[in-house]
Design a protein around this motif. Structure first.
Motif, PDB file in Angstrom:
ATOM      1  N   GLU A 209       0.827  -1.206   0.000  1.00  0.00           N
ATOM      2  CA  GLU A 209       0.000   0.000   0.000  1.00  0.00           C
ATOM      3  C   GLU A 209       0.861   1.256   0.000  1.00  0.00           C
ATOM      4  O   GLU A 209       0.541   2.249  -0.671  1.00  0.00           O
ATOM      5  CB  GLU A 209      -0.931  -0.010   1.216  1.00  0.00           C
ATOM      6  N   LEU A 210       1.984   1.231   0.749  1.00  0.00           N
ATOM      7  CA  LEU A 210       2.860   2.389   0.793  1.00  0.00           C
ATOM      8  C   LEU A 210       3.491   2.648  -0.572  1.00  0.00           C
ATOM      9  O   LEU A 210       3.550   3.792  -1.039  1.00  0.00           O
ATOM     10  CB  LEU A 210       3.939   2.186   1.861  1.00  0.00           C
ATOM     11  N   TYR A 211       3.977   1.599  -1.229  1.00  0.00           N
ATOM     12  CA  TYR A 211       4.576   1.766  -2.554  1.00  0.00           C
ATOM     13  C   TYR A 211       3.551   2.317  -3.547  1.00  0.00           C
ATOM     14  O   TYR A 211       3.867   3.192  -4.360  1.00  0.00           O
ATOM     15  CB  TYR A 211       5.133   0.437  -3.062  1.00  0.00           C
ATOM     16  N   ARG A 212       2.334   1.820  -3.485  1.00  0.00           N
ATOM     17  CA  ARG A 212       1.304   2.330  -4.382  1.00  0.00           C
ATOM     18  C   ARG A 212       1.028   3.807  -4.126  1.00  0.00           C
ATOM     19  O   ARG A 212       0.851   4.599  -5.063  1.00  0.00           O
ATOM     20  CB  ARG A 212       0.023   1.513  -4.210  1.00  0.00           C
ATOM     21  N   LEU A 214       3.148   6.013  -2.840  1.00  0.00           N
ATOM     22  CA  LEU A 214       4.298   6.772  -3.287  1.00  0.00           C
ATOM     23  C   LEU A 214       4.322   6.920  -4.798  1.00  0.00           C
ATOM     24  O   LEU A 214       4.689   7.985  -5.333  1.00  0.00           O
ATOM     25  CB  LEU A 214       5.596   6.099  -2.809  1.00  0.00           C
ATOM     26  N   LEU A 215       3.919   5.877  -5.499  1.00  0.00           N
ATOM     27  CA  LEU A 215       3.885   5.947  -6.964  1.00  0.00           C
ATOM     28  C   LEU A 215       2.823   6.933  -7.444  1.00  0.00           C
ATOM     29  O   LEU A 215       3.015   7.612  -8.470  1.00  0.00           O
ATOM     30  CB  LEU A 215       3.616   4.562  -7.548  1.00  0.00           C
ATOM     31  N   ARG A 216       1.717   7.015  -6.718  1.00  0.00           N
ATOM     32  CA  ARG A 216       0.665   7.954  -7.114  1.00  0.00           C
ATOM     33  C   ARG A 216       1.081   9.398  -6.917  1.00  0.00           C
ATOM     34  O   ARG A 216       0.583  10.306  -7.594  1.00  0.00           O
ATOM     35  CB  ARG A 216      -0.621   7.676  -6.293  1.00  0.00           C
ATOM     36  N   THR A 217       1.969   9.644  -5.936  1.00  0.00           N
ATOM     37  CA  THR A 217       2.343  11.020  -5.627  1.00  0.00           C
ATOM     38  C   THR A 217       3.547  11.505  -6.408  1.00  0.00           C
ATOM     39  O   THR A 217       3.983  12.641  -6.246  1.00  0.00           O
ATOM     40  CB  THR A 217       2.649  11.159  -4.122  1.00  0.00           C
ATOM     41  N   ARG A 218       4.114  10.663  -7.226  1.00  0.00           N
ATOM     42  CA  ARG A 218       5.299  11.068  -8.003  1.00  0.00           C
ATOM     43  C   ARG A 218       4.904  11.958  -9.181  1.00  0.00           C
ATOM     44  O   ARG A 218       3.846  11.822  -9.754  1.00  0.00           O
ATOM     45  CB  ARG A 218       6.034   9.825  -8.510  1.00  0.00           C
TER      46      ARG A 218
END
Length: 218
Positions: A209-212, A214-218
Motif C-alpha cells: 500500500e505504501l509503494y502504491r 508513493l507511486l501515485r504522488t510522483r
C-alpha cells in the motif's frame, strides 16, 4: 526534517506456527511436571548482561518460597552460561531453575511455558518474542523499556515492570503464578488478536500500500 515522510511498518510473526497447541512432549523434555508453573526467559545471554537473565534468577529466589510449584527456565545460549549456572547454585535454586538445551522449535517452547518473562536491562527495539508468546496464548512479564511497552500493548496480558526492579519482578512472578491459566477459547482469542495486526501478511500488505501511495504522488 519532514516527519510526514516517515512511515513505520513493523515486521510480522508467523502466526501459523506461533499458535496455541499442546506441548506436553516439550514440557516433559524440559523436566516439567503438569503441576509446575513454568516461567521462562527466551533469548541470548551474552556478556555483559544478557537480556536480564541474572535479574530473573534474583527475582525467582525472592518468589520461590511463595510459589513452590514454580519453575524458572532460561532458554537460549550465550557466553554467560557458567555465570548463570553459578547463580542458580548460589541463590539456592537448584532443582527450581535451570538452563535448557538450545531449542530450535520455538513454537513448542512458547507453548511449553506458562508465562514468558522478558526482563531486559539494556536496550530493546520491538521484541518479536513478546508477540510470539501472546500468539501462543501466554501472558508476558516484561521490562518497561524502549519498544517493549508498544509490543506488550498488542496482547496486553501480563505485566510491565521497571527494568532491574527485582522486588517488583518477584511480586509479578507470584501474582501471575497464582492466576488460573487461560482456557482454550481465551488462548484462541489472544492468538486472533495478534494475528489481526501482526501476521506476516499485514506488513506485506502495508508495504504494498505504501509503494502504491508513493507511486501515485510522483
Amino acid at each position: 526534517g519532514d516527519y510526514s515522510k516517515i512511515h513505520v511498518i513493523h515486521g510480522g510473526i508467523d502466526t501459523e506456527r506461533f499458535r496455541p497447541f499442546d506441548a506436553g512432549a516439550q514440557r516433559q523434555a524440559w523436566g516439567l511436571a503438569p503441576e509446575h508453573f513454568a516461567f521462562a526467559t527466551i533469548g541470548g545471554y551474552d556478556l555483559p548482561r544478557g537480556k536480564g537473565q541474572r535479574e530473573f534468577l534474583l527475582a525467582a529466589a525472592h518468589a520461590c518460597e511463595e510459589i513452590p510449584e514454580a519453575r524458572f527456565l532460561i532458554v537460549g545460549r550465550g557466553n554467560m552460561k557458567q555465570i548463570l549456572k553459578a547463580d542458580i547454585v548460589r541463590l539456592g535454586l537448584t532443582g527450581k531453575a535451570w538452563l535448557t538445551p538450545y531449542c530450535r522449535e520455538m513454537p513448542a517452547a512458547m507453548n511449553a511455558l506458562d508465562c514468558l518473562v522478558h526482563p531486559q536491562v539494556g536496550t530493546e527495539a520491538f521484541p518479536g518474542v513478546v508477540l510470539e508468546a501472546f500468539a501462543c496464548g501466554k501472558p508476558v512479564i516484561a521490562s518497561r523499556l524502549d519498544g517493549i511497552p508498544e509490543a506488550f500493548a498488542v496482547g496486553g496480558l501480563g505485566q510491565l515492570v521497571e527494568p532491574e526492579a527485582v522486588p517488583e519482578l518477584a511480586q509479578a512472578l507470584v501474582a501471575w503464578a497464582e492466576r488460573p491459566r487461560l482456557n482454550a477459547q481465551e488462548k484462541a482469542a489472544l492468538h486472533q488478536q495478534v494475528s489481526t495486526v501482526f501476521s506476516l501478511a499485514v506488513p506485506a500488505r502495508k508495504t504494498l500500500e505504501l509503494y502504491r501511495e508513493l507511486l501515485r504522488t510522483r
